[in-house]
Design a protein around this motif. Sequence first.
Motif, mmCIF file in Angstrom:
data_model
loop_
_atom_site.group_PDB
_atom_site.id
_atom_site.type_symbol
_atom_site.label_atom_id
_atom_site.label_comp_id
_atom_site.label_asym_id
_atom_site.label_seq_id
_atom_site.Cartn_x
_atom_site.Cartn_y
_atom_site.Cartn_z
ATOM 1 N N ASN A 108 -119.479 4.547 -3.785
ATOM 2 C CA ASN A 108 -119.421 5.851 -3.121
ATOM 3 C C ASN A 108 -118.435 5.793 -1.954
ATOM 4 N N ALA A 109 -118.919 5.988 -0.731
ATOM 5 C CA ALA A 109 -118.008 6.059 0.411
ATOM 6 C C ALA A 109 -117.754 4.709 1.065
ATOM 7 N N LYS A 110 -118.274 3.635 0.493
ATOM 8 C CA LYS A 110 -118.064 2.306 1.070
ATOM 9 C C LYS A 110 -117.127 1.482 0.198
ATOM 10 N N VAL A 111 -116.282 0.735 0.866
ATOM 11 C CA VAL A 111 -115.371 -0.171 0.185
ATOM 12 C C VAL A 111 -115.714 -1.593 0.640
ATOM 13 N N TYR A 112 -115.753 -2.509 -0.306
ATOM 14 C CA TYR A 112 -116.150 -3.875 -0.018
ATOM 15 C C TYR A 112 -115.033 -4.852 -0.363
ATOM 16 N N LEU A 113 -115.044 -5.961 0.331
ATOM 17 C CA LEU A 113 -114.205 -7.100 -0.034
ATOM 18 C C LEU A 113 -115.106 -8.331 -0.031
ATOM 19 N N GLN A 114 -115.436 -8.794 -1.225
ATOM 20 C CA GLN A 114 -116.230 -10.016 -1.362
ATOM 21 C C GLN A 114 -115.276 -11.195 -1.359
ATOM 22 N N MET A 115 -115.487 -12.093 -0.419
ATOM 23 C CA MET A 115 -114.594 -13.238 -0.269
ATOM 24 C C MET A 115 -115.382 -14.518 -0.507
ATOM 25 N N ASN A 116 -115.017 -15.238 -1.549
ATOM 26 C CA ASN A 116 -115.668 -16.500 -1.894
ATOM 27 C C ASN A 116 -114.679 -17.654 -1.755
ATOM 28 N N SER A 117 -115.212 -18.851 -1.714
ATOM 29 C CA SER A 117 -114.376 -20.058 -1.629
ATOM 30 C C SER A 117 -113.336 -19.925 -0.515
ATOM 31 N N LEU A 118 -113.788 -19.512 0.643
ATOM 32 C CA LEU A 118 -112.869 -19.258 1.750
ATOM 33 C C LEU A 118 -112.183 -20.531 2.208
ATOM 34 N N LYS A 119 -110.944 -20.354 2.644
ATOM 35 C CA LYS A 119 -110.117 -21.467 3.110
ATOM 36 C C LYS A 119 -109.695 -21.196 4.551
ATOM 37 N N PRO A 120 -109.359 -22.239 5.289
ATOM 38 C CA PRO A 120 -108.898 -22.018 6.673
ATOM 39 C C PRO A 120 -107.710 -21.062 6.749
ATOM 40 N N GLU A 121 -106.861 -21.073 5.740
ATOM 41 C CA GLU A 121 -105.696 -20.173 5.749
ATOM 42 C C GLU A 121 -106.068 -18.713 5.515
ATOM 43 N N ASP A 122 -107.318 -18.432 5.229
ATOM 44 C CA ASP A 122 -107.783 -17.045 5.123
ATOM 45 C C ASP A 122 -108.119 -16.461 6.497
ATOM 46 N N THR A 123 -108.082 -17.295 7.521
ATOM 47 C CA THR A 123 -108.376 -16.835 8.872
ATOM 48 C C THR A 123 -107.381 -15.768 9.307
ATOM 49 N N ALA A 124 -107.901 -14.620 9.705
ATOM 50 C CA ALA A 124 -107.052 -13.486 10.079
ATOM 51 C C ALA A 124 -107.948 -12.339 10.536
ATOM 52 N N VAL A 125 -107.310 -11.305 11.065
ATOM 53 C CA VAL A 125 -107.990 -10.033 11.271
ATOM 54 C C VAL A 125 -107.791 -9.214 10.000
ATOM 55 N N TYR A 126 -108.880 -8.732 9.456
ATOM 56 C CA TYR A 126 -108.833 -7.980 8.203
ATOM 57 C C TYR A 126 -108.975 -6.485 8.494
ATOM 58 N N TYR A 127 -108.090 -5.699 7.880
ATOM 59 C CA TYR A 127 -108.047 -4.264 8.097
ATOM 60 C C TYR A 127 -108.301 -3.521 6.790
ATOM 61 N N CYS A 128 -109.082 -2.467 6.895
ATOM 62 C CA CYS A 128 -109.328 -1.585 5.760
ATOM 63 C C CYS A 128 -108.388 -0.389 5.853
ATOM 64 N N ASN A 129 -107.871 0.025 4.717
ATOM 65 C CA ASN A 129 -106.981 1.176 4.652
ATOM 66 C C ASN A 129 -107.503 2.160 3.619
ATOM 67 N N LEU A 130 -107.609 3.416 4.011
ATOM 68 C CA LEU A 130 -108.072 4.469 3.104
ATOM 69 C C LEU A 130 -107.043 5.595 3.053
ATOM 70 N N LYS A 131 -106.864 6.162 1.866
ATOM 71 C CA LYS A 131 -105.958 7.302 1.689
ATOM 72 C C LYS A 131 -106.598 8.302 0.743
ATOM 73 N N ARG A 132 -106.318 9.587 1.002
ATOM 74 C CA ARG A 132 -106.821 10.603 0.074
ATOM 75 C C ARG A 132 -106.226 10.421 -1.315
ATOM 76 N N THR A 133 -104.927 10.183 -1.323
ATOM 77 C CA THR A 133 -104.220 9.956 -2.578
ATOM 78 C C THR A 133 -103.295 8.771 -2.372
ATOM 79 N N TYR A 134 -102.722 8.290 -3.442
ATOM 80 C CA TYR A 134 -101.855 7.114 -3.363
ATOM 81 C C TYR A 134 -100.710 7.325 -2.380
ATOM 82 N N TYR A 135 -100.155 8.561 -2.357
ATOM 83 C CA TYR A 135 -99.018 8.844 -1.479
ATOM 84 C C TYR A 135 -99.436 9.548 -0.194
ATOM 85 N N GLY A 136 -100.714 9.628 0.067
ATOM 86 C CA GLY A 136 -101.208 10.328 1.234
ATOM 87 C C GLY A 136 -101.131 9.500 2.503
#
Length: 115
Positions: free
Chosen positions: A73-101
């Motif tokens: 529905n209105a929630k978007v998830y990112l399941q992250m498994n087998s994490l590595k030290p190089e995955d360390t970062a600030v993670y940002y979610c991006n939403l758009k009404r349409t692909y070109y919106g």
Amino acid sequence: QVHVVESGGGLVQAGGSLRLSCQPLEPSFSFNAMGWYRQAPGKPRELVATLSGGGVTNYADSVKGRFTISRDNAKVYLQMNSLKPEDTAVYYCNLKRTYYGNSYWGQGTQVTVSS
């Protein structure tokens, strides 16, 4: 203006898992394109995973087979498994009404993976 709220970041040991989630604060905002991006210190923001309204996914090569983007529905998830030290970062979610919106970004959530 649309406000995107992320949650689920934290500190985890290498090999562990985390699940990030995001949603728009405005219940009336409908979106058909979504994605997760990340930015490590001193590096540009990079794409992690995207999901179209039609269910097509796209992943960065570095996370294929370990991360999964999904929507409920209105929630978007990112399941992250087998994490590595190089995955360390600030993670940002991006939403758009349409692909070109217009893009709407969250404030970011920190993910730290210790070795």
